[in-house]
Design a protein around this motif. Structure first.
Motif, PDB file in Angstrom:
ATOM      1  N   TYR A  86       0.846  -1.203   0.000  1.00  0.00           N
ATOM      2  CA  TYR A  86       0.000   0.000   0.000  1.00  0.00           C
ATOM      3  C   TYR A  86       0.880   1.252   0.000  1.00  0.00           C
ATOM      4  CZ  TYR A  86      -3.785   3.178   1.522  1.00  0.00           C
ATOM      5  OH  TYR A  86      -4.714   4.197   1.616  1.00  0.00           O
ATOM      6  N   LEU A  87       1.917   1.229   0.829  1.00  0.00           N
ATOM      7  CA  LEU A  87       2.837   2.370   0.873  1.00  0.00           C
ATOM      8  C   LEU A  87       3.541   2.552  -0.475  1.00  0.00           C
ATOM      9  CD1 LEU A  87       4.519   1.744   4.360  1.00  0.00           C
ATOM     10  CD2 LEU A  87       2.490   3.132   3.836  1.00  0.00           C
ATOM     11  N   ALA A  88       3.953   1.432  -1.085  1.00  0.00           N
ATOM     12  CA  ALA A  88       4.586   1.504  -2.401  1.00  0.00           C
ATOM     13  C   ALA A  88       3.612   2.058  -3.435  1.00  0.00           C
ATOM     14  CB  ALA A  88       5.080   0.120  -2.823  1.00  0.00           C
ATOM     15  N   MET A 133       5.914  13.204  -0.725  1.00  0.00           N
ATOM     16  CA  MET A 133       5.775  11.748  -0.808  1.00  0.00           C
ATOM     17  C   MET A 133       6.088  11.100   0.536  1.00  0.00           C
ATOM     18  SD  MET A 133       7.676   9.193  -3.512  1.00  0.00           S
ATOM     19  CE  MET A 133       7.157  10.151  -4.949  1.00  0.00           C
ATOM     20  N   GLN A 134       7.180  11.534   1.158  1.00  0.00           N
ATOM     21  CA  GLN A 134       7.550  10.986   2.460  1.00  0.00           C
ATOM     22  C   GLN A 134       6.473  11.284   3.501  1.00  0.00           C
ATOM     23  OE1 GLN A 134      10.554   9.048   3.253  1.00  0.00           O
ATOM     24  NE2 GLN A 134       8.984   8.598   4.804  1.00  0.00           N
ATOM     25  N   ALA A 135       5.903  12.493   3.448  1.00  0.00           N
ATOM     26  CA  ALA A 135       4.846  12.856   4.388  1.00  0.00           C
ATOM     27  C   ALA A 135       3.613  11.980   4.188  1.00  0.00           C
ATOM     28  CB  ALA A 135       4.487  14.333   4.221  1.00  0.00           C
ATOM     29  N   ALA A 136       3.282  11.705   2.940  1.00  0.00           N
ATOM     30  CA  ALA A 136       2.119  10.857   2.648  1.00  0.00           C
ATOM     31  C   ALA A 136       2.341   9.432   3.148  1.00  0.00           C
ATOM     32  CB  ALA A 136       1.843  10.857   1.142  1.00  0.00           C
ATOM     33  N   VAL A 137       3.565   8.931   2.986  1.00  0.00           N
ATOM     34  CA  VAL A 137       3.897   7.591   3.475  1.00  0.00           C
ATOM     35  C   VAL A 137       3.815   7.547   4.998  1.00  0.00           C
ATOM     36  CG1 VAL A 137       5.775   5.926   3.726  1.00  0.00           C
ATOM     37  CG2 VAL A 137       5.275   6.904   1.489  1.00  0.00           C
ATOM     38  N   ASP A 138       4.371   8.559   5.647  1.00  0.00           N
ATOM     39  CA  ASP A 138       4.343   8.601   7.110  1.00  0.00           C
ATOM     40  C   ASP A 138       2.909   8.670   7.632  1.00  0.00           C
ATOM     41  OD1 ASP A 138       7.096   8.508   7.146  1.00  0.00           O
ATOM     42  OD2 ASP A 138       7.353  10.673   7.412  1.00  0.00           O
ATOM     43  N   GLU A 139       2.090   9.451   6.955  1.00  0.00           N
ATOM     44  CA  GLU A 139       0.686   9.576   7.362  1.00  0.00           C
ATOM     45  C   GLU A 139      -0.041   8.234   7.194  1.00  0.00           C
ATOM     46  OE1 GLU A 139      -3.325  12.175   6.211  1.00  0.00           O
ATOM     47  OE2 GLU A 139      -1.381  12.724   5.366  1.00  0.00           O
ATOM     48  N   ALA A 140       0.243   7.553   6.098  1.00  0.00           N
ATOM     49  CA  ALA A 140      -0.390   6.254   5.862  1.00  0.00           C
ATOM     50  C   ALA A 140       0.072   5.225   6.889  1.00  0.00           C
ATOM     51  CB  ALA A 140      -0.083   5.766   4.451  1.00  0.00           C
TER      52      ALA A 140
END
Length: 329
Positions: A131-133, A299-306
């Motif tokens: 999902y993160l990918a 992108m990193q922020a979106a991954v961290d949030e997820a």
């Protein structure tokens, strides 16, 4: 010590009486090879870490054919190896038959559940890491079309596919995910030429990011993606460094930790089901010097949030294997 040699000398091993020699753990790699740069190699790295830290020795075997599975397990158990760790769901049926014949031997199987009092079953939440990918692919894709290429067409790999599609659609709900599998037999894990062919076919349909979940076949997928100037996503091991600046990330599955911890536990390996999820650092996406320039702050922020959402339960990533269906399809 090479198990290929020790298996051939099975009688000699059985005759050993030194306790330390008989207590060596063992690792059996699945088809695709020890140095597949992916799943099997991750297992090897865990064993290598154990050797480096303890100075211990272990036996290992690279599978050459399906017919070797039962013979390898029985020879290892009879030679005193404990615990015996095997990589891959395909050992499931054989281990179910063999485990009961060696009640004093501990076994660990990765990617399959075998219910027996002397077996630890290690499973991963591949859908969460994928999902993160998928989020990263959705944010990196300019065409709105990405690809997924799996190895053997089995429910386990559909977990990767479905998680990836869910993550991608969370960013680009109108986007498209192209899906192909290399084959329906174990040979699908080690066919980089076919992987390259499927990659070119998906590129011709507009894919500009392709996720490879195909073992050794993935080497051909990542190479072709790099040659054609699009981004790829690696799997299992951190494959970012294979093509620096062209592999967006790798969905890392900590098979190395599963093997290392089984070796550390030794004969005290705890039976039952062990779930290695995102919260337990069982899966993740890799960011390092090889892909840092590709991963934007957004992108990193979106991954961290997820990650936080998955850990809290706010984001529920569907597990394909619960119902053999994918809501993102």
């Amino acid at each position: 010590m090479s198990l290929m040699k020790s298996l051939l000398a099975g009688a000699a091993l059985t005759g050993l009486t030194a306790g330390a020699a008989l207590a060596d753990p063992a690792l059996i790699y699945d088809l695709g090879g020890k140095f597949d740069k992916s799943f099997n190699e991750a297992a090897y790295m865990g064993a290598a870490r154990w050797v480096e830290e303890t100075g211990g020795t272990y036996r290992e075997l690279e599978m050459q054919s399906e017919a070797q599975r039962e013979q390898a397990l029985r020879r290892l158990a009879e030679s005193g190896s404990n615990p015996i760790v095997m990589t891959g769901f395909a050992f499931g049926d054989v281990l179910t038959q063999v485990a009961g014949d060696y009640p004093d031997t501990k076994f660990a199987i990765i990617d399959m559940v075998v219910e027996a009092p002397n077996v630890q079953s290690v499973v991963f939440t591949e859908e969460q890491g994928s999902y993160l990918a998928g989020i990263m692919a959705g944010m990196a894709s300019e065409s709105g079309t990405v690809g997924f290429i799996g190895g053997m067409d089995i429910p386990l790999i559909h977990k990767f596919e479905c998680g990836f599609a869910q993550g991608f659609k969370s960013v680009q709900p109108e986007g498209s995910v192209l899906i192909n599998y290399t084959g329906t037999t174990p040979a699908a894990w080690n066919d980089p030429v076919r992987g390259g062919e499927l990659t070119r076919a998906q590129i011709s349909q507009g894919a500009d990011v392709i996720y490879a979940a195909a073992g050794g076949t993935g080497i051909g997928i990542l190479q072709t993606a790099a040659d054609e100037g699009i981004l790829s996503i690696g799997v299992d091991s951190n494959q970012n460094a294979l093509h620096p600046g062209q592999v967006l990330t790798s969905m890392v599955k900590r098979v190395d930790n599963a093997v290392y911890e089984a070796f550390v536990a030794g004969a005290d390996l705890e039976p039952g089901i062990r779930v290695m999820d995102l919260a337990a650092a069982g899966v993740d996406v890799a960011v390092d010097e090889s892909n840092a320039d590709l991963v934007t702050a957004e992108m990193q922020a979106a991954v961290d949030e997820a990650k936080a959402g998955i850990a809290s339960g706010e984001i529920a990533v569907h597990d394909y294997m619960t119902d053999n269906a994918c809501p993102a399809s």
